[in-house]
Design an enzyme around this catalytic site. Structure first.
Site, PDB file in Angstrom:
ATOM      1  N   CYS A 149       0.843  -1.197   0.000  1.00 21.33           N
ATOM      2  CA  CYS A 149       0.000   0.000   0.000  1.00 21.33           C
ATOM      3  C   CYS A 149       0.886   1.258   0.000  1.00 21.33           C
ATOM      4  CB  CYS A 149      -0.955  -0.019   1.198  1.00 21.33           C
ATOM      5  SG  CYS A 149      -2.280   1.194   1.088  1.00 21.33           S
ATOM      6  N   ASP A 202      -3.357   1.272  10.195  1.00 21.04           N
ATOM      7  CA  ASP A 202      -4.532   2.129  10.364  1.00 21.04           C
ATOM      8  C   ASP A 202      -4.950   2.167  11.820  1.00 21.04           C
ATOM      9  OD1 ASP A 202      -4.799   2.049   7.350  1.00 21.04           O
ATOM     10  OD2 ASP A 202      -6.441   3.342   8.010  1.00 21.04           O
TER      11      ASP A 202
HETATM   12  C1  RUB Z   1      -3.835   3.174   3.742  1.00 21.26           C
HETATM   13  C2  RUB Z   1      -3.102   2.192   4.589  1.00 21.26           C
HETATM   14  C3  RUB Z   1      -1.819   2.669   5.217  1.00 21.26           C
HETATM   15  C4  RUB Z   1      -2.120   3.194   6.636  1.00 21.26           C
HETATM   16  C5  RUB Z   1      -0.924   3.919   7.221  1.00 21.26           C
HETATM   17  O1  RUB Z   1      -5.128   2.728   3.376  1.00 21.26           O
HETATM   18  O2  RUB Z   1      -3.535   1.076   4.838  1.00 21.26           O
HETATM   19  O3  RUB Z   1      -0.903   1.628   5.314  1.00 21.26           O
HETATM   20  O4  RUB Z   1      -3.208   4.091   6.610  1.00 21.26           O
HETATM   21  O5  RUB Z   1      -0.627   5.035   6.434  1.00 21.26           O
HETATM   22  P1  RUB Z   1      -6.051   3.716   2.510  1.00 21.26           P
HETATM   23  P2  RUB Z   1       0.198   6.269   7.026  1.00 21.26           P
HETATM   24  O6  RUB Z   1      -5.292   4.065   1.281  1.00 21.26           O
HETATM   25  O7  RUB Z   1      -7.282   2.905   2.242  1.00 21.26           O
HETATM   26  O8  RUB Z   1      -6.336   4.915   3.362  1.00 21.26           O
HETATM   27  O9  RUB Z   1       1.465   5.691   7.559  1.00 21.26           O
HETATM   28  O10 RUB Z   1       0.403   7.178   5.853  1.00 21.26           O
HETATM   29  O11 RUB Z   1      -0.626   6.901   8.095  1.00 21.26           O
END
Ligand code: RUB
Length: 309
Positions: free
Chosen positions: A129, A198
């Site tokens: 991701c 998340d």
């Molecule tokens: C994003 C996702 C990321 C976490 C952490 O999912 O799973 O790994 O949110 O991101 P989506 P960060 O694209 O569905 O929001 O480290 O940038 O907070």
């Protein structure tokens, strides 16, 4: 009355124009700041009512990112404690929202510095991701002169992996993009998996983009270190009192056109749960912890969950 900026922010979060748990939290904080700045409330009660309603609208935009309710609560709880009048509450909301955003950006930077210590020159890192926290570790290691290579999954159905590889390529960091289902095939040549989160539950389970738990399984089988990079506002206080983190199920059309698959049920869960047994360490801005220490982080950061206030 909900201010326009709050509705706009909630809508952008729901449509994933703003995505990634950290950015979602900062977007919510800025929306509350703007709600406070433009409020025409005549008294304290009215002002707090508007702020609370705005918080509810923002929180309902995406259910799995606990950073969102944590950001809203960070601001609301401080403002509600103040006995001040509307003007005082307004300026307190603005300063607290700004403090949250600043704290959040600092945390991502700190995670990069702490996490990079675990990265060795020549490491092959797999990521999934697009996570700012995970990328902060990788890019900091690179800036320190560690010549790492990255294998990034596409992250179907929304292809956030494209954002990751574009960013890495721009920085000149060698990266390879693979389909999600190729993760196990490539795992043999990987030194570390680094992903974001998340939400992190009280038992240390990590909720992250769908497919993360498959990477964790494959890493475990291949004896590859599995590392999670997450700010402390991603730990879920409500899991301490027995609540489960809701896994967001997004529209089927993100996966395929339902019209083309009549009679077929299409499912699209956006996140999955990686059990703590598959996680070697969690890098937070306060230091590196084993997933089993999630309970302590939640108790220290969010003691109110236990008090029930
Ligand atoms: C994003 C996702 C990321 C976490 C952490 O999912 O799973 O790994 O949110 O991101 P989506 P960060 O694209 O569905 O929001 O480290 O940038 O907070």
């Amino acid at each position: 009355m909900i201010c326009r900026d709050v509705r706009l922010a909630a809508d952008r979060i729901a449509r994933m124009e703003v995505r990634g748990a950290g950015k979602i939290a900062r977007c919510a904080a800025r929306a509350l700041e703007s709600c406070a700045s433009s409020s025409e409330a005549k008294n304290r009660e009215e002002f707090l009512g508007e702020l609370e309603e705005s918080g509810r609208v923002l929180i309902s935009a995406r259910p799995s990112a606990v950073s969102l309710p944590n950001a809203v609560r960070f601001i609301l709880s401080r403002v509600k404690e103040s006995p001040g009048d509307v003007e005082e509450l307004r300026s307190l909301t603005v300063s607290t929202a700004r403090a949250f955003v600043e704290k959040s950006l600092q945390a991502v930077k700190m995670i990069g510095e702490i996490g990079a210590r675990r990265v060795r020159d020549g490491d092959v890192i797999m990521t999934h991701c697009h996570s700012n926290a995970a990328l902060s570790v990788i890019t900091t290691a690179w800036e320190q002169g560690k010549r790492v290579r990255v294998i990034a999954t596409e992250a179907r159905p929304r292809y956030q992996g494209h954002i990751t590889v574009r960013l890495l390529a721009k920085l000149g960091i060698p990266c390879t993009m693979i389909v999600d289902s190729a993760a196990r095939t490539f795992m043999k040549g990987v030194d570390k998996v680094i992903v974001g989160a998340d939400s992190i539950a009280a038992n240390g389970a990590v909720i992250n983009k769908i497919g993360t738990s498959q990477l964790a399984l494959a890493a475990n089988e291949a004896r590859v270190l599995f590392m999670v990079a997450a700010e402390s506002y991603k730990f879920s206080p409500m899991t301490l009192i027995g609540e489960l983190v809701e896994i967001e199920e997004r529209p089927p059309r993100e996966v395929a056109d339902p019209e083309e698959f009549k009679g077929v049920r299409i499912r699209n869960p956006a996140f999955d749960v990686t059990p703590p047994e598959y996680i070697d360490l969690i890098v937070t801005e306060k230091g590196v912890i084993p997933p089993q220490a999630a309970f302590v982080v939640i108790k220290e950061e969010f003691g109110w969950a236990l008090r029930g206030d």
